[in-house]
Design an enzyme around this catalytic site. Structure first.
Site, PDB file in Angstrom:
ATOM      1  N   PHE A  54       1.185  -1.663   0.250  1.00 24.67           N
ATOM      2  CA  PHE A  54       0.326   0.445   0.277  1.00 24.67           C
ATOM      3  C   PHE A  54       1.190   1.404  -0.002  1.00 24.67           C
ATOM      4  O   PHE A  54       1.189   1.395   1.286  1.00 24.67           O
ATOM      5  CB  PHE A  54      -1.213   0.261   0.889  1.00 24.67           C
ATOM      6  CG  PHE A  54      -1.688   0.962   1.265  1.00 24.67           C
ATOM      7  CD1 PHE A  54      -3.332   1.123   0.396  1.00 24.67           C
ATOM      8  CD2 PHE A  54      -1.803   2.742   1.780  1.00 24.67           C
ATOM      9  CE1 PHE A  54      -3.863   2.404   0.438  1.00 24.67           C
ATOM     10  CE2 PHE A  54      -2.433   3.466   1.980  1.00 24.67           C
ATOM     11  CZ  PHE A  54      -3.138   3.303   0.835  1.00 24.67           C
ATOM     12  N   ASP A 114       9.872   3.071   1.116  1.00 25.53           N
ATOM     13  CA  ASP A 114       8.612   3.536   1.877  1.00 25.53           C
ATOM     14  C   ASP A 114       8.361   3.661   3.177  1.00 25.53           C
ATOM     15  O   ASP A 114       7.989   2.866   3.650  1.00 25.53           O
ATOM     16  CB  ASP A 114       7.488   3.314   1.214  1.00 25.53           C
ATOM     17  CG  ASP A 114       5.815   4.077   1.802  1.00 25.53           C
ATOM     18  OD1 ASP A 114       6.024   4.582   2.531  1.00 25.53           O
ATOM     19  OD2 ASP A 114       4.980   3.378   0.706  1.00 25.53           O
ATOM     20  N   LYS A 163       3.173  11.350   7.038  1.00 28.05           N
ATOM     21  CA  LYS A 163       2.061  11.350   8.605  1.00 28.05           C
ATOM     22  C   LYS A 163       2.889  12.125   8.550  1.00 28.05           C
ATOM     23  O   LYS A 163       2.592  13.311   9.622  1.00 28.05           O
ATOM     24  CB  LYS A 163       1.765   9.299   8.400  1.00 28.05           C
ATOM     25  CG  LYS A 163       1.512   9.368   7.055  1.00 28.05           C
ATOM     26  CD  LYS A 163       0.441   7.691   7.974  1.00 28.05           C
ATOM     27  CE  LYS A 163      -0.350   6.999   6.383  1.00 28.05           C
ATOM     28  NZ  LYS A 163      -1.394   7.795   6.213  1.00 28.05           N
TER      29      LYS A 163
END
Length: 400
Positions: free
Chosen positions: A141, A226, A255
């Site tokens: 994801f 990532d 984030k």
């Protein structure tokens, strides 16, 4: 109708149904706790998918944002501003790298990484134009743009959004043999999460990440990590890659970099890699804006103390010890690292959604994924007492 029901009905009537939230309407939050419009308090055990690593309303971050709001919030990249150089310098130092390309959201940063890898492949590696390939892992994801979902294996993220962007090869996560066989002279990058969050907090087998690093070096291929969810303290280290002594060619961050206050993301790499860009080839009006830089600089300062990494380590050990005691009953498996866990619920005890709703009724907020998995990722500022209380509610729900 209650205040909650009215708010939800209004939201459902006037917003696209691209999410299926739990039926709680949050009004205020502080630290690891949130309060809804009815005055009920909930322990946040999700932390905005790691965006809120430092808790809700963290005073250092709020004060940094307030101070910047009174000065300047946006210049666009048409001009320099006085927070930009410090942000880029200090983030590069935190990552042990040289150069930063700031964006806003995680998906933007992943798109930037993809573009960077391709341009590096053409300009530096010498791959023929239009032939660059990037290898990714199944069950990944990385976001929801059309390019990113083109290399997703999740039907919900992918179906009905084609035609899809070519140039990607998908291999099983954790399989070095498959990765080696997928590499060709046109491979420019391997893009992977060091821990797959959305897939259920999947930790690769020991030695996998060092193997990826060795293969990419051997074949002159960029290793892109990532760390949007796994990075910035969540796993007990600044970056999840550090657990295996691995340094990638490029970090993709987001984030927690914005502290849950503003969206901040970045690609961090070497001058050789990010030096492929020339003015006008890539950018963002809001990327690296003064407000974002001010908040992110405070995040970087907090991470430099090591306090939050240590908390994630110590509380994470306790979390996994307690969750491990549940395996064999209502829980089939527990995975994770640091203050981050994926818990697979035995089907006879209910779906992940049903368990999440029962926990909400007991004052704990988590989120399910892939049907039967509960993700637990509280803010790193949570107290041991609050964590234990949340775990007790989880045990109570599983006891039925």
């Amino acid at each position: 109708m209650s205040t909650t029901e009215t708010a939800i009905a209004s939201a459902e009537a006037h917003s696209a149904h691209n999410y299926h939230p739990l039926p709680v309407v949050v009004a205020t939050a502080d630290g690891a706790w949130m309060t809804d419009v009815e005055g009920r308090r909930y322990l946040d055990m999700l932390a905005g998918y790691s965006a809120l690593n430092f808790g809700h309303g963290n005073r250092r971050l709020i004060d940094a944002a307030k101070a910047q709001l009174d000065r300047v919030t946006l210049t666009s990249r048409a001009f320099y501003h006085d927070r930009f150089a410090d942000f880029c310098t200090q983030l590069a130092e935190l990552c042990g790298m040289e150069t930063v390309l700031p964006m806003n959201t995680g998906a933007e940063a992943v798109e930037t990484a993809v573009k960077t890898a391709r341009k590096w492949g053409y300009r530096v590696k010498g791959v023929p134009d239009g032939m660059a390939k990037i290898i990714v892992a199944a069950n990944n994801f990385h976001g929801r743009t059309t390019t990113i979902i083109s290399f997703s294996t999740d039907p919900e993220a992918r179906e009905d959004f084609g035609p899809y962007t070519p140039g990607f090869e998908i291999v099983p996560y954790g399989d070095l043999t498959a990765l080696r066989e997928a590499m060709t002279e046109n491979t420019v990058a391997v893009l992977m999460e060091p821990i797959q969050g959305e897939a259920g907090v999947l930790v690769p087998p020991p030695g996998y990440l060092p193997g990826v690093r060795a293969l990419t070096r051997e074949r002159n291929v960029l290793f892109i990590a990532d760390e949007i969810q796994s990075g910035l303290g969540r796993t007990g280290r600044t970056f999840a890659c550090e657990h295996e002594g691995v340094v990638p060619d490029m970090y993709v961050l987001g984030k927690a970099l914005g502290g849950g206050v503003v969206p901040v993301s970045a690609v961090v790499s070497s001058k050789e890699v990010l030096g492929v860009y020339r003015p006008g080839e890539h950018g963002s009006t809001f990327g690296g804006n003064p407000l974002a830089c001010a908040v992110a600089l405070e995040v970087i300062a907090m991470l430099r103390t090591g306090e939050f990494q240590q908390r994630a380590t110590e509380l994470g050990e306790h979390l996994h010890q307690e969750l491990g005691l549940l395996v064999g009953g209502a829980v089939e498996e527990v995975r994770g690292r640091g203050l981050w866990a994926g818990v697979d619920i035995a089907p006879r005890h209910g779906t992940g959604r049903e368990i999440s709703e029962k926990l909400m009724a007991r004052g704990v907020l988590v989120k399910d994924t892939h049907g039967s998995t509960i993700r637990i990722a509280p803010p790193l500022v949570i107290s041991k007492e609050d964590l234990d209380w949340g775990l007790e509610q989880f045990r109570a729900v599983l006891r039925g």
